[in-house]
Design a protein around this motif. Structure first.
Motif, PDB file in Angstrom:
ATOM      1  N   GLN A 223     140.781 109.755   6.510  1.00 15.68           N
ATOM      2  CA  GLN A 223     141.477 109.914   4.842  1.00 15.68           C
ATOM      3  C   GLN A 223     140.677 109.692   3.972  1.00 15.68           C
ATOM      4  OE1 GLN A 223     145.091 107.309   4.964  1.00 15.68           O
ATOM      5  NE2 GLN A 223     144.856 106.872   2.873  1.00 15.68           N
ATOM      6  N   ASP A 224     139.712 109.213   4.220  1.00 16.11           N
ATOM      7  CA  ASP A 224     138.480 108.945   2.923  1.00 16.11           C
ATOM      8  C   ASP A 224     138.057 110.467   2.683  1.00 16.11           C
ATOM      9  OD1 ASP A 224     138.842 106.414   2.491  1.00 16.11           O
ATOM     10  OD2 ASP A 224     137.332 106.039   3.686  1.00 16.11           O
ATOM     11  N   HIS A 225     137.655 111.289   3.871  1.00 18.50           N
ATOM     12  CA  HIS A 225     137.088 112.581   3.570  1.00 18.50           C
ATOM     13  C   HIS A 225     138.273 113.319   2.727  1.00 18.50           C
ATOM     14  CE1 HIS A 225     134.673 112.278   7.485  1.00 18.50           C
ATOM     15  NE2 HIS A 225     133.967 112.129   6.459  1.00 18.50           N
ATOM     16  N   ALA A 226     139.633 113.265   3.150  1.00 19.77           N
ATOM     17  CA  ALA A 226     140.540 114.146   2.586  1.00 19.77           C
ATOM     18  C   ALA A 226     140.652 113.572   0.984  1.00 19.77           C
ATOM     19  CB  ALA A 226     141.996 113.855   3.206  1.00 19.77           C
ATOM     20  N   ALA A 227     140.402 112.126   0.676  1.00 23.61           N
ATOM     21  CA  ALA A 227     140.724 111.795  -0.611  1.00 23.61           C
ATOM     22  C   ALA A 227     139.610 112.260  -1.619  1.00 23.61           C
ATOM     23  CB  ALA A 227     140.613 110.275  -0.430  1.00 23.61           C
ATOM     24  N   GLU A 228     138.202 112.343  -0.998  1.00 18.66           N
ATOM     25  CA  GLU A 228     137.163 112.767  -1.590  1.00 18.66           C
ATOM     26  C   GLU A 228     137.297 114.249  -2.069  1.00 18.66           C
ATOM     27  OE1 GLU A 228     132.271 112.935  -1.260  1.00 18.66           O
ATOM     28  OE2 GLU A 228     133.402 111.958   0.614  1.00 18.66           O
ATOM     29  N   TRP A 229     137.838 114.938  -1.191  1.00 18.47           N
ATOM     30  CA  TRP A 229     137.856 116.436  -1.178  1.00 18.47           C
ATOM     31  C   TRP A 229     138.888 116.710  -2.327  1.00 18.47           C
ATOM     32  CZ3 TRP A 229     135.982 121.152  -0.560  1.00 18.47           C
ATOM     33  CH2 TRP A 229     136.773 122.300  -0.511  1.00 18.47           C
ATOM     34  N   PHE A 230     140.161 116.086  -2.395  1.00 18.89           N
ATOM     35  CA  PHE A 230     141.141 116.215  -3.321  1.00 18.89           C
ATOM     36  C   PHE A 230     140.524 115.772  -4.797  1.00 18.89           C
ATOM     37  CE2 PHE A 230     144.576 115.875   0.051  1.00 18.89           C
ATOM     38  CZ  PHE A 230     144.835 117.264   0.260  1.00 18.89           C
ATOM     39  N   SER A 231     139.889 114.714  -4.667  1.00 15.78           N
ATOM     40  CA  SER A 231     139.440 114.024  -6.097  1.00 15.78           C
ATOM     41  C   SER A 231     138.410 115.215  -6.577  1.00 15.78           C
ATOM     42  CB  SER A 231     138.683 112.652  -5.630  1.00 15.78           C
ATOM     43  OG  SER A 231     137.991 112.254  -6.879  1.00 15.78           O
ATOM     44  N   TYR A 232     137.599 115.834  -5.936  1.00 13.59           N
ATOM     45  CA  TYR A 232     136.516 116.827  -6.507  1.00 13.59           C
ATOM     46  C   TYR A 232     137.195 117.936  -7.145  1.00 13.59           C
ATOM     47  CZ  TYR A 232     133.305 120.520  -6.376  1.00 13.59           C
ATOM     48  OH  TYR A 232     132.480 121.542  -6.908  1.00 13.59           O
ATOM     49  N   TRP A 233     138.238 118.507  -6.616  1.00 12.46           N
ATOM     50  CA  TRP A 233     139.121 119.390  -7.200  1.00 12.46           C
ATOM     51  C   TRP A 233     140.003 118.769  -8.256  1.00 12.46           C
ATOM     52  CZ3 TRP A 233     137.539 124.292  -6.634  1.00 12.46           C
ATOM     53  CH2 TRP A 233     136.837 124.352  -5.594  1.00 12.46           C
ATOM     54  N   ASP A 234     140.475 117.682  -8.339  1.00 11.45           N
ATOM     55  CA  ASP A 234     141.300 117.085  -9.451  1.00 11.45           C
ATOM     56  C   ASP A 234     140.223 116.887 -10.751  1.00 11.45           C
ATOM     57  OD1 ASP A 234     143.667 115.440 -10.424  1.00 11.45           O
ATOM     58  OD2 ASP A 234     142.247 113.975 -10.548  1.00 11.45           O
ATOM     59  N   VAL A 399     150.311 119.985   0.904  1.00  7.95           N
ATOM     60  CA  VAL A 399     149.768 118.607   0.509  1.00  7.95           C
ATOM     61  C   VAL A 399     148.902 118.843  -0.609  1.00  7.95           C
ATOM     62  CG1 VAL A 399     148.495 116.668   1.009  1.00  7.95           C
ATOM     63  CG2 VAL A 399     149.752 117.514   2.700  1.00  7.95           C
ATOM     64  N   ALA A 400     148.149 119.896  -0.983  1.00  8.56           N
ATOM     65  CA  ALA A 400     147.156 119.854  -1.807  1.00  8.56           C
ATOM     66  C   ALA A 400     147.692 120.285  -3.297  1.00  8.56           C
ATOM     67  CB  ALA A 400     146.147 121.041  -1.838  1.00  8.56           C
ATOM     68  N   ASP A 401     148.926 121.170  -2.995  1.00  5.81           N
ATOM     69  CA  ASP A 401     149.696 121.376  -4.303  1.00  5.81           C
ATOM     70  C   ASP A 401     150.448 120.228  -4.646  1.00  5.81           C
ATOM     71  OD1 ASP A 401     149.253 123.824  -4.250  1.00  5.81           O
ATOM     72  OD2 ASP A 401     150.994 125.057  -3.206  1.00  5.81           O
ATOM     73  N   THR A 402     151.143 119.450  -3.790  1.00  2.00           N
ATOM     74  CA  THR A 402     151.667 117.968  -4.354  1.00  2.00           C
ATOM     75  C   THR A 402     150.535 117.179  -5.217  1.00  2.00           C
ATOM     76  OG1 THR A 402     151.070 116.839  -2.269  1.00  2.00           O
ATOM     77  CG2 THR A 402     153.240 118.246  -2.225  1.00  2.00           C
ATOM     78  N   VAL A 403     149.558 117.303  -4.785  1.00  5.67           N
ATOM     79  CA  VAL A 403     148.469 116.619  -5.419  1.00  5.67           C
ATOM     80  C   VAL A 403     148.202 117.289  -6.908  1.00  5.67           C
ATOM     81  CG1 VAL A 403     145.991 115.679  -5.618  1.00  5.67           C
ATOM     82  CG2 VAL A 403     147.424 115.451  -3.491  1.00  5.67           C
ATOM     83  N   ALA A 404     147.961 118.552  -6.611  1.00  3.48           N
ATOM     84  CA  ALA A 404     147.708 119.343  -8.045  1.00  3.48           C
ATOM     85  C   ALA A 404     148.723 119.196  -9.099  1.00  3.48           C
ATOM     86  CB  ALA A 404     147.443 120.879  -7.608  1.00  3.48           C
ATOM     87  N   PHE A 405     149.988 119.202  -8.508  1.00  2.00           N
ATOM     88  CA  PHE A 405     151.043 119.114  -9.794  1.00  2.00           C
ATOM     89  C   PHE A 405     151.508 117.651 -10.095  1.00  2.00           C
ATOM     90  CE2 PHE A 405     152.239 123.435  -8.004  1.00  2.00           C
ATOM     91  CZ  PHE A 405     152.533 123.833  -9.314  1.00  2.00           C
ATOM     92  N   GLY A 406     150.513 116.536  -9.549  1.00  2.00           N
ATOM     93  CA  GLY A 406     150.735 115.191  -9.810  1.00  2.00           C
ATOM     94  C   GLY A 406     152.118 114.404  -9.133  1.00  2.00           C
ATOM     95  N   ASN A 407     152.536 115.237  -8.156  1.00  6.68           N
ATOM     96  CA  ASN A 407     153.738 114.686  -7.456  1.00  6.68           C
ATOM     97  C   ASN A 407     153.161 113.550  -6.232  1.00  6.68           C
ATOM     98  OD1 ASN A 407     155.563 116.427  -8.950  1.00  6.68           O
ATOM     99  ND2 ASN A 407     155.184 117.911  -7.488  1.00  6.68           N
ATOM    100  N   ALA A 408     152.085 113.493  -6.226  1.00  7.93           N
ATOM    101  CA  ALA A 408     151.301 112.544  -5.171  1.00  7.93           C
ATOM    102  C   ALA A 408     149.925 112.218  -5.842  1.00  7.93           C
ATOM    103  CB  ALA A 408     151.278 113.110  -4.024  1.00  7.93           C
ATOM    104  N   SER A 409     149.805 111.023  -5.569  1.00  6.26           N
ATOM    105  CA  SER A 409     148.331 110.455  -5.985  1.00  6.26           C
ATOM    106  C   SER A 409     147.315 110.994  -4.996  1.00  6.26           C
ATOM    107  CB  SER A 409     148.296 108.847  -6.027  1.00  6.26           C
ATOM    108  OG  SER A 409     148.482 108.495  -4.668  1.00  6.26           O
TER     109      SER A 409
END
Length: 425
Positions: A223-234, A399-409
């Motif tokens: 989960q930490d790997h995924a969070a770091e990846w999503f954070s990079y693009w955010d 999942v990435a789209d939900t994060v990008a649109f701000g629908n999920a942290s």
């Protein structure tokens, strides 16, 4: 199981052209009707249909029915398999290959080699690209790897150096934000948003000693790997370095026509090396390619050689010898390989590469140069993915789209990715 691919095996592997001008016995007097399906852009379809016509002209009585689809390709194929009316020959790729094999959809090809599929000159390393549990289930069309494509003109006009093999992910983020500002165009950004690209995530993971899946076919990241990846693009989005969520949502994968780079909305795109041929045919901007950003000092190689695509034969095919004969023709007939060029990847055989080199355009030759250039910069081929893995890309994008649109942290998105990805395996 797969084995590591090194410089020697890749550059020396061969599918011999000896006797290629003579048609395999299965082609000379075949009256079976074969269905052949693939996905790809108009350029790939044009080339493939031309080879199908060549085959029918040379094989007495042969009848081929070609079918192409894109977004619906895998759902349609899965439905046909359930209904037991799948095509005789179908195109797969690394992300889908093992899944279909483990579902019993494909025919083992070992008994069809070396005749009619002559593999006497191809190294086992290359065959292992489409092997699972000690058997060969597909014949790769060619080699490729991951590649970052970019518009050379916009970087030159902006006075900014384009990315290269020495560019780190942090460097890339800085440069893309700088380019967005320097370009000064409305609705134009430095980079695509690759947060939903499973293949890009895999390169990033491997640089950190992880992977999408483990050798025992479970999730290979945390989960930490995924969070770091999503954070990079955010952070990239916040800085204006990549396209915003609404544009990224319309670019679900590496489909050429949906890439922001091809649509004139971004200067770079994370894709695959063979795609530059189709991409250049779809845009007027001059393109070049380089490696994905690296993981920084001490990082492991993230990229690896992979089969761009492969041909597999339906497990219930009524004419497997004829299907195998077509595959042999597709890979080694001199006229066929000249038509196909490098659009599906760099040919495995040095003899084939030498044969087509004089016919290639500069952008096509660039793919061969690139595959040779990265030979000492790639890591081993990953282990076969588990059953259900073919759906990972769709899960990742959703999942990435939900994060990008701000629908999920970011943390919630990472947790969802772990849960949803685990559920498909």
């Amino acid at each position: 199981m797969s084995t590591p691919i090194g410089r020697r095996s890749v550059l020396a592997g061969a599918l011999g052209l000896a006797g290629a001008a003579a048609l395999p016995a299965a082609l000379r007097a075949e009256s079976e009707r074969l269905r052949v399906v693939w996905w790809g852009n108009d350029d790939r379809t044009r080339r493939t249909l031309e080879v199908l016509k060549l085959y029918q002209a040379k094989a007495q009585g042969a009848e081929l029915v070609g079918e192409v689809s894109n977004a619906e390709y895998f759902p349609k194929l899965a439905t046909q398999l359930v209904g037991r009316n799948a095509p005789d020959i179908f195109q797969l790729e690394p992300g889908s290959f093992a899944d279909f094999v483990q579902r019993g959809a494909t025919l083992p090809l070992d008994d069809l080699m070396p005749q009619p599929i002559d593999t006497s000159g191809i190294s086992r390393d290359l065959l292992d690209l489409c092997s699972l549990d000690g058997k060969v289930w597909g014949i790769p069309h060619g080699l490729n790897s991951f590649a970052l494509m970019y518009d050379t003109a916009v970087f030159k006009a902006a006075g900014i150096a384009p990315p290269d093999e020495k560019t780190s992910w942090d460097d890339y983020a800085d440069r893309m934000a700088e380019l967005t500002k320097a370009a000064g165009r409305d609705q134009y950004w430095g980079s695509c948003d690759a947060s939903g690209y499973g293949y890009a995530f895999q390169v990033w993971l491997r640089q950190r000693g992880a992977d999408l899946f483990t050798a025992d076919r479970t999730l290979g990241f945390s989960q930490d790997h995924a969070a770091e990846w999503f954070s990079y693009w955010d952070k990239m989005r916040q800085r204006g370095g990549c396209v915003p969520a609404d544009i990224a949502a319309l670019s679900p994968d590496s489909t050429i026509t949906q890439m922001p780079l091809i649509q004139g909305k971004a200067a770079t795109s994370l894709a695959f090396s063979n795609q530059i041929v189709g991409m250049q045919s779809a845009t007027q901007v001059p393109l070049a390619l380089t490696m994905y950003p690296n993981g920084g000092p001490g990082a492991k190689p993230g990229q690896f050689y992979r089969p761009a695509t492969c041909w597999s034969i339906y497990a219930r095919c009524k004419a497997p010898e004829a299907a195998a004969g077509f595959i042999a023709f597709f890979l080694s007939d001199p006229e066929a390989v000249k038509v196909l060029g490098v659009e599906r990847g760099v040919p495995m055989a040095p003899a084939v590469r030498e044969l087509i080199l004089p016919t290639l355009k500069p952008v096509e030759r660039a793919t061969i140069d690139y595959v040779n250039f990265i030979a000492d910069k790639v890591g081993p081929y990953p282990p076969p993915p588990p059953k259900g893995s073919q759906q990972f890309g769709r899960v990742m994008k959703r999942v990435a789209d939900t994060v990008a649109f701000g629908n999920a942290s970011i943390s919630d998105g990472a947790a969802h990715l772990i849960a949803d990805a685990g559920a498909i395996l």
